[in-house]
Design a protein around this motif. Structure first.
Motif, PDB file in Angstrom:
ATOM      1  N   SER A  78       0.821  -1.212   0.000  1.00 51.74           N
ATOM      2  CA  SER A  78       0.000   0.000   0.000  1.00 51.74           C
ATOM      3  C   SER A  78       0.849   1.253   0.000  1.00 51.74           C
ATOM      4  CB  SER A  78      -0.960  -0.003   1.183  1.00 51.74           C
ATOM      5  OG  SER A  78      -0.270  -0.013   2.411  1.00 51.74           O
ATOM      6  N   ASP A  79       2.113   1.157   0.431  1.00 53.61           N
ATOM      7  CA  ASP A  79       2.986   2.335   0.370  1.00 53.61           C
ATOM      8  C   ASP A  79       3.198   2.790  -1.073  1.00 53.61           C
ATOM      9  OD1 ASP A  79       3.324   2.613   3.106  1.00 53.61           O
ATOM     10  OD2 ASP A  79       5.099   1.338   3.173  1.00 53.61           O
ATOM     11  N   GLU A  80       3.400   1.844  -1.993  1.00 53.11           N
ATOM     12  CA  GLU A  80       3.539   2.222  -3.389  1.00 53.11           C
ATOM     13  C   GLU A  80       2.228   2.774  -3.939  1.00 53.11           C
ATOM     14  OE1 GLU A  80       5.746   0.088  -6.893  1.00 53.11           O
ATOM     15  OE2 GLU A  80       3.645  -0.546  -6.963  1.00 53.11           O
ATOM     16  N   VAL A  81       1.118   2.157  -3.560  1.00 52.73           N
ATOM     17  CA  VAL A  81      -0.189   2.649  -4.004  1.00 52.73           C
ATOM     18  C   VAL A  81      -0.388   4.086  -3.525  1.00 52.73           C
ATOM     19  CG1 VAL A  81      -2.679   2.321  -3.813  1.00 52.73           C
ATOM     20  CG2 VAL A  81      -1.179   0.335  -4.072  1.00 52.73           C
ATOM     21  N   LEU A  82      -0.050   4.356  -2.273  1.00 53.65           N
ATOM     22  CA  LEU A  82      -0.164   5.709  -1.733  1.00 53.65           C
ATOM     23  C   LEU A  82       0.769   6.672  -2.459  1.00 53.65           C
ATOM     24  CD1 LEU A  82      -0.348   4.810   2.054  1.00 53.65           C
ATOM     25  CD2 LEU A  82      -2.158   5.951   0.746  1.00 53.65           C
ATOM     26  N   ALA A  83       1.977   6.220  -2.753  1.00 54.32           N
ATOM     27  CA  ALA A  83       2.920   7.081  -3.475  1.00 54.32           C
ATOM     28  C   ALA A  83       2.344   7.482  -4.825  1.00 54.32           C
ATOM     29  CB  ALA A  83       4.254   6.356  -3.665  1.00 54.32           C
ATOM     30  N   HIS A  84       1.731   6.554  -5.532  1.00 58.27           N
ATOM     31  CA  HIS A  84       1.123   6.873  -6.822  1.00 58.27           C
ATOM     32  C   HIS A  84      -0.064   7.820  -6.653  1.00 58.27           C
ATOM     33  CE1 HIS A  84       3.871   4.278  -8.672  1.00 58.27           C
ATOM     34  NE2 HIS A  84       3.156   3.162  -8.757  1.00 58.27           N
ATOM     35  N   VAL A  86     -10.089   4.593  -1.583  1.00 56.49           N
ATOM     36  CA  VAL A  86      -9.886   3.803  -0.368  1.00 56.49           C
ATOM     37  C   VAL A  86      -8.730   2.838  -0.605  1.00 56.49           C
ATOM     38  CG1 VAL A  86     -10.958   2.231   1.281  1.00 56.49           C
ATOM     39  CG2 VAL A  86     -12.346   3.989   0.154  1.00 56.49           C
ATOM     40  N   VAL A  87      -7.749   2.851   0.298  1.00 55.00           N
ATOM     41  CA  VAL A  87      -6.528   2.058   0.127  1.00 55.00           C
ATOM     42  C   VAL A  87      -6.464   0.952   1.169  1.00 55.00           C
ATOM     43  CG1 VAL A  87      -4.003   2.121   0.062  1.00 55.00           C
ATOM     44  CG2 VAL A  87      -5.335   4.060  -0.827  1.00 55.00           C
ATOM     45  N   HIS A  88      -6.201  -0.274   0.710  1.00 50.06           N
ATOM     46  CA  HIS A  88      -6.071  -1.444   1.589  1.00 50.06           C
ATOM     47  C   HIS A  88      -4.706  -2.093   1.401  1.00 50.06           C
ATOM     48  CE1 HIS A  88     -10.559  -2.500   2.518  1.00 50.06           C
ATOM     49  NE2 HIS A  88     -10.288  -1.218   2.728  1.00 50.06           N
ATOM     50  N   TYR A 136      -3.730  -2.319  -2.451  1.00 45.74           N
ATOM     51  CA  TYR A 136      -4.638  -1.959  -3.534  1.00 45.74           C
ATOM     52  C   TYR A 136      -5.494  -0.768  -3.150  1.00 45.74           C
ATOM     53  CZ  TYR A 136      -7.929  -5.059  -0.938  1.00 45.74           C
ATOM     54  OH  TYR A 136      -8.700  -5.680   0.009  1.00 45.74           O
ATOM     55  N   ALA A 137      -6.008  -0.106  -4.181  1.00 43.72           N
ATOM     56  CA  ALA A 137      -6.886   1.046  -4.002  1.00 43.72           C
ATOM     57  C   ALA A 137      -8.191   0.791  -4.727  1.00 43.72           C
ATOM     58  CB  ALA A 137      -6.229   2.316  -4.546  1.00 43.72           C
ATOM     59  N   MET A 138      -9.264   1.376  -4.197  1.00 45.05           N
ATOM     60  CA  MET A 138     -10.588   1.241  -4.790  1.00 45.05           C
ATOM     61  C   MET A 138     -11.233   2.609  -4.874  1.00 45.05           C
ATOM     62  SD  MET A 138     -11.622  -2.140  -2.576  1.00 45.05           S
ATOM     63  CE  MET A 138     -10.809  -1.425  -1.144  1.00 45.05           C
ATOM     64  N   GLY A 139     -11.803   2.904  -6.030  1.00 47.12           N
ATOM     65  CA  GLY A 139     -12.423   4.204  -6.227  1.00 47.12           C
ATOM     66  C   GLY A 139     -13.084   4.273  -7.592  1.00 47.12           C
ATOM     67  N   ILE A 145      -8.820   5.710 -10.529  1.00 43.37           N
ATOM     68  CA  ILE A 145      -7.977   4.540 -10.781  1.00 43.37           C
ATOM     69  C   ILE A 145      -7.144   4.731 -12.047  1.00 43.37           C
ATOM     70  CG2 ILE A 145      -7.994   2.072 -11.288  1.00 43.37           C
ATOM     71  CD1 ILE A 145      -8.672   2.874  -8.350  1.00 43.37           C
ATOM     72  N   GLU A 146      -7.720   5.352 -13.058  1.00 43.70           N
ATOM     73  CA  GLU A 146      -6.975   5.608 -14.292  1.00 43.70           C
ATOM     74  C   GLU A 146      -5.802   6.550 -14.027  1.00 43.70           C
ATOM     75  OE1 GLU A 146      -5.732   5.897 -18.322  1.00 43.70           O
ATOM     76  OE2 GLU A 146      -6.766   4.377 -17.131  1.00 43.70           O
TER      77      GLU A 146
END
Length: 360
Positions: free
Chosen positions: A86-92, A209-211, A226-229, A234-235
Motif C-alpha cells: 500500500s505504500d507504493e499505491v499511496l505514493a502513486h 480507499v486504500v487497503h 490496492y486502491a478502490m475508487g 484509478i486511471e
C-alpha cells in the motif's frame, strides 16, 4: 552528500520504518505484523507458482487479482488498482492526485509518518490539521472555507498511530464537502473492527480507499496493496504506474494474494483472535496504570500515568521486547504496541509489571 545527487535529494528526509533486528528470542511488537502467519492456501499457491513460468513477465494488469478484489467489495475491476504494497499505491496517489499547482494537501497532525515524506519527495505543500485533545478527527475541520483550495485530503482510518476510527457518516461528510478534491482514506487496519469506506465509493467519485494485505492477511513480506475508487481516480494511478513500473506485482505475489483473499475462514479466525487479544491487553494495561486509547487496529496506543515512555521502551528492549515510540509533539509519552498472540501479550505484561514494580 554526493556530488552526483539530483538537486532535490539532499533535502529529503526519508521515512524511518520500524526496526527489523535479528536477535534470538526477540518479541517484535513494533511493526504491527500479524502474529499468526499467512493462510496455508496462500503459501501453497506461492509454492505452486514457483516454477518455469518465472522466466515470463507477470500480468502487468494483475487482472485475476483485481477481479477478485472487485467481486469481494461489489465493484468493477476498473475500480481497483494494485501495487507493490500500500505504500507504493499511496505514493502513486500522491503523484497522480495531489500535485496541483502548489495547492496544499490536508492531513491530520498525528498520522502515518510516510505522508509528509511523500510530500517532500514530490514537492507537495501540506497543511496539518490538529486532532482534538482526545485525538479524534473532527470532520468539520475539513469542511469549512479555506484561503486556498486543498489539492487533496488524506487520513488513515483507523488512524495510525492512535488506533482510533472515524465513522462512515463523517467520512461521507468530508468527501461531499470537497467534491472537486480527491479524498484518500488509508484503511490499512480496517479489518480489525472498523467500517470500510468502500461502501461509499459508488456514490462519491472523489473517494479513494486504500487497503493492504500486510496486516489482516499476514502478507507483509509479499508486498501487496490496492486502491478502490471511481474509474477516473484509478486511471490516474494507472497512468503513473505505467510511467514508473509496468510490473509492480510478480507472479508469486499475485498468486499468494489471490489465494489469501479467497481463504475467508482463515482470515476471519485470525482477525477475531487478534481483536480478542487486543481488548484483553487494553484491560491488562489499564490495570497497570496505562491510559489506552480505544483501538480498532492490531495495536494499542498507550501511556503510563507515572512512567516515562522512553524509559519504558528501553527497559522492554533490555528484556528483548520491542515496541514503537515516536519522539513527536503530543504523543512522545505514548507507546504503540502491536498485538501478538495471547502468550506474547502475557510475556509483555509480565515484563511491564516487573519494570513498573522496580520503578516504584
Amino acid at each position: 552528500m554526493s556530488r552526483f545527487w539530483s538537486d532535490h535529494v539532499a533535502g529529503l528526509v526519508p521515512y524511518t520504518p520500524g526496526e527489523q533486528p535479528k536477535v534470538a528470542d526477540l518479541l517484535k511488537l513494533n511493526t504491527n505484523e500479524n502474529p499468526y502467519g499467512p493462510s496455508p492456501l496462500a503459501l501453497k499457491a506461492i509454492k505452486e507458482a514457483a516454477d518455469s513460468r518465472l522466466r515470463l513477465y507477470p500480468d502487468p494488469e494483475s487482472r485475476a487479482l483485481r477481479e477478485a478484489i472487485a467481486a469481494r467489495h461489489g465493484l468493477a475491476a476498473e475500480q481497483v488498482f494494485v501495487g507493490n504494497g500500500s505504500d507504493e499505491v499511496l505514493a502513486h496517489a500522491f503523484h497522480g492526485l495531489f500535485m496541483r499547482a502548489e495547492r496544499p494537501l490536508l492531513m491530520p497532525d498525528i498520522t502515518y509518518s510516510f505522508y509528509p515524506t511523500y510530500c517532500r519527495l514530490y514537492g507537495i505543500p501540506c497543511e496539518t490539521v490538529a486532532l482534538s485533545d482526545d485525538f479524534a478527527l473532527d470532520p468539520q475541520d475539513y469542511i469549512g472555507e479555506r484561503a486556498q483550495r486543498a489539492a487533496g485530503i488524506i487520513f488513515a482510518n483507523p488512524n495510525a498511530p492512535t488506533g482510533m476510527a472515524l465513522g462512515l457518516d463523517a467520512i461521507a461528510r468530508i468527501a461531499r464537502a470537497n467534491p472537486d478534491t480527491a479524498v484518500v482514506v488509508d484503511e490499512a487496519y480496517v479489518d480489525f473492527g472498523a467500517e470500510s469506506a468502500v461502501a461509499l465509493v459508488a456514490e462519491l467519485d472523489n473517494l479513494l480507499v486504500v487497503h493492504t494485505l500486510s496486516k489482516s492477511r499476514s502478507l507483509a513480506g509479499l508486498r501487496v496493496g490496492y486502491a478502490m475508487g471511481s474509474a477516473g481516480l484509478i486511471e490516474g494511478l494507472r497512468r503513473v504506474k505505467d510511467s514508473f513500473n509496468s510490473y509492480p506485482l510478480d507472479m508469486l505475489a499475485q498468486a499468494g494474494a489471490l489465494a489469501a483473499l479467497r481463504d475467508e475462514a482463515y482470515f476471519e479466525k485470525t482477525r477475531q483472535a487478534i481483536m480478542r487479544s487486543r481488548d484483553q491487553l487494553a484491560v491488562d494495561l489499564a490495570q497497570m496504570g496505562f491510559d489506552v486509547l480505544p483501538s480498532m487496529t492490531n495495536f494499542v496506543f498507550a501511556r503510563h500515568r507515572s512512567s516515562d515512555a522512553v524509559k519504558l521502551a528501553a527497559a522492554l528492549r533490555e528484556r528483548r521486547i520491542l515496541v514503537r515510540h515516536f519522539a513527536l509533539p503530543r504523543i512522545d509519552q505514548y507507546l504503540r504496541i502491536t498485538i501478538g498472540t495471547d502468550a506474547e501479550c502475557e510475556r509483555l505484561c509480565k515484563a511491564l509489571a516487573e519494570i513498573l514494580g522496580k520503578a516504584q
